[in-house]
Design a protein around this motif. Sequence first.
Motif, PDB file in Angstrom:
ATOM      1  N   UNK A  96       0.835  -1.207   0.000  1.00 42.65           N
ATOM      2  CA  UNK A  96       0.000   0.000   0.000  1.00 42.65           C
ATOM      3  C   UNK A  96       0.868   1.254   0.000  1.00 42.65           C
ATOM      4  N   UNK A  97       1.940   1.241   0.786  1.00 44.54           N
ATOM      5  CA  UNK A  97       2.827   2.403   0.847  1.00 44.54           C
ATOM      6  C   UNK A  97       3.536   2.662  -0.463  1.00 44.54           C
ATOM      7  N   UNK A  98       4.032   1.588  -1.108  1.00 42.49           N
ATOM      8  CA  UNK A  98       4.739   1.755  -2.379  1.00 42.49           C
ATOM      9  C   UNK A  98       3.807   2.295  -3.459  1.00 42.49           C
ATOM     10  N   UNK A  99       2.565   1.799  -3.483  1.00 42.14           N
ATOM     11  CA  UNK A  99       1.595   2.292  -4.478  1.00 42.14           C
ATOM     12  C   UNK A  99       1.183   3.729  -4.181  1.00 42.14           C
ATOM     13  N   UNK A 100       1.084   4.071  -2.890  1.00 43.81           N
ATOM     14  CA  UNK A 100       0.748   5.444  -2.521  1.00 43.81           C
ATOM     15  C   UNK A 100       1.837   6.407  -2.989  1.00 43.81           C
ATOM     16  N   UNK A 101       3.083   6.054  -2.760  1.00 42.37           N
ATOM     17  CA  UNK A 101       4.195   6.892  -3.220  1.00 42.37           C
ATOM     18  C   UNK A 101       4.172   7.015  -4.742  1.00 42.37           C
ATOM     19  N   UNK A 102       3.960   5.885  -5.432  1.00 40.30           N
ATOM     20  CA  UNK A 102       3.897   5.922  -6.896  1.00 40.30           C
ATOM     21  C   UNK A 102       2.792   6.855  -7.370  1.00 40.30           C
ATOM     22  N   UNK A 115       1.596   9.428  -5.822  1.00 34.01           N
ATOM     23  CA  UNK A 115       1.913  10.822  -5.506  1.00 34.01           C
ATOM     24  C   UNK A 115       2.983  11.405  -6.429  1.00 34.01           C
ATOM     25  N   UNK A 116       3.891  10.552  -6.937  1.00 40.42           N
ATOM     26  CA  UNK A 116       5.009  11.068  -7.733  1.00 40.42           C
ATOM     27  C   UNK A 116       4.871  10.781  -9.221  1.00 40.42           C
TER      28      UNK A 116
END
Length: 466
Positions: free
Chosen positions: A341-347, A349-350
Amino acid sequence: MDDKGHPHRHVAFAAVAVGTFMSTLDASVVNVALPTLADEFAAGLGLVEWVVLAYLLALAGLLLNAGRISDLLGRGRVYAVGLGIFALASAACAAATSLPFLVGARVVQGIGGAMMNAAGPAILIEVFPLSQRGRVLGWVGLAVSAGLAAGPAIGGFVIDALSWRWIFLPNVPLAVLAAVVVLRAVPGRGSSGTKRFDVAGSVLLAFCLGALTLALSLGGREGFLAPAVLGLGLAALVCGIAFVQVERRHPAPVIDLSLFRNRVFTGSALAGLLVFITVGAVNLVMPFYLTQAQGLDTRQMGLVLTALPVTLALVSPISGAAVDRSGSTRWIATTGALLAAGALLVLGLVAERTGPLGIAACLGGIGLAVGTFQSPNNTALMGSVPADRLGTAGGLLATVRVTGMLVGNAIGAAAFVAAGAEPANGAGAAHGMQIAALLGAGAGLLAAAASLARGPAGNPRSSPQR
């Protein structure tokens, strides 16, 4: 079996790993060949894509049935027969002189792949001791990742240097060799209970999963309100309801529905489905994003995409070993889902303002997450079923993976359409990736909740009920 496991367990693992690598490599390598096949057979993409879809439909529709058959007849026998079917179908693919023949051979190849994918995990649970389950399932995860990572590179080299037919030919000797090894190294016994097979349930399940797979595949391209997609969805629903009714009454069902009363089994299956939805949400659309929004050529795109499977391959064995040392599956799997979930959230956002290195780092983060999640979750699910249902559980694991990826692909495709991503619209592609990634992050959070809610009972040191 004693605490050391079956004496030929390492040989059995090698045979299962070879089959796993071949089936995943074959799924990824054919994608690279589609433009070449379109030229070879003078066909458009809408027809050539059936070379991929035919394999996927057979695989998804038959995995659970193959798992049940392996429980009845013996996992080693079913795995070896699956390898034999895969070898013959691969030879037929290489010899194909028309597109319909090639598509038909791919259906047969999917049948063999279903038998291999269902029986493989059950074989390893059967021949390895409890203390090594997490580790060995982690190494199988490495074989899966290696196949996915190697597919594009091997396919491009082989097609350029030789011919598209050579992407199928190496399967033949490898599959035959692995089949001989499995027959010699793996216990051949099947279930000591009833040998009855649920024919009606088997047919209904195959139609249900096949229709669902086709609806998800077509929906991502044609829209989910297209008449054909709606019809397939309705057919899947009707077959699914009929299947449940049949299973409730049959004395030897394909799926024992009472398994879903077990929180560990149900929670692990649901968490696995959601994690693969997370991955699938960006898997299909990432190549379009990299070419349209990032301006990469095919070679550069391939390098960026390998960040996910390479990281997954490195992390999976480590995660499996951690499960064996700690005896914990719940917390490690939950951590992996949260990382996804964190990796997809960062993706998300950027996605609209980073370069290829930033995207590769995000993909590496997804690989780290899935590698952390997969081995403990698989160990928990396989450890929660009776010994005579290990094949069914193995089939469910593969079904969850395929279905989750398909649902995620459909979500990603819908996000691209909603964002107006067209070949010349880099901004639309970036916005579509952002939407897909954020939806995937939501699926990752739900996966973490499902993993946490299943409770602590999935201890890999506890044997399946016997």
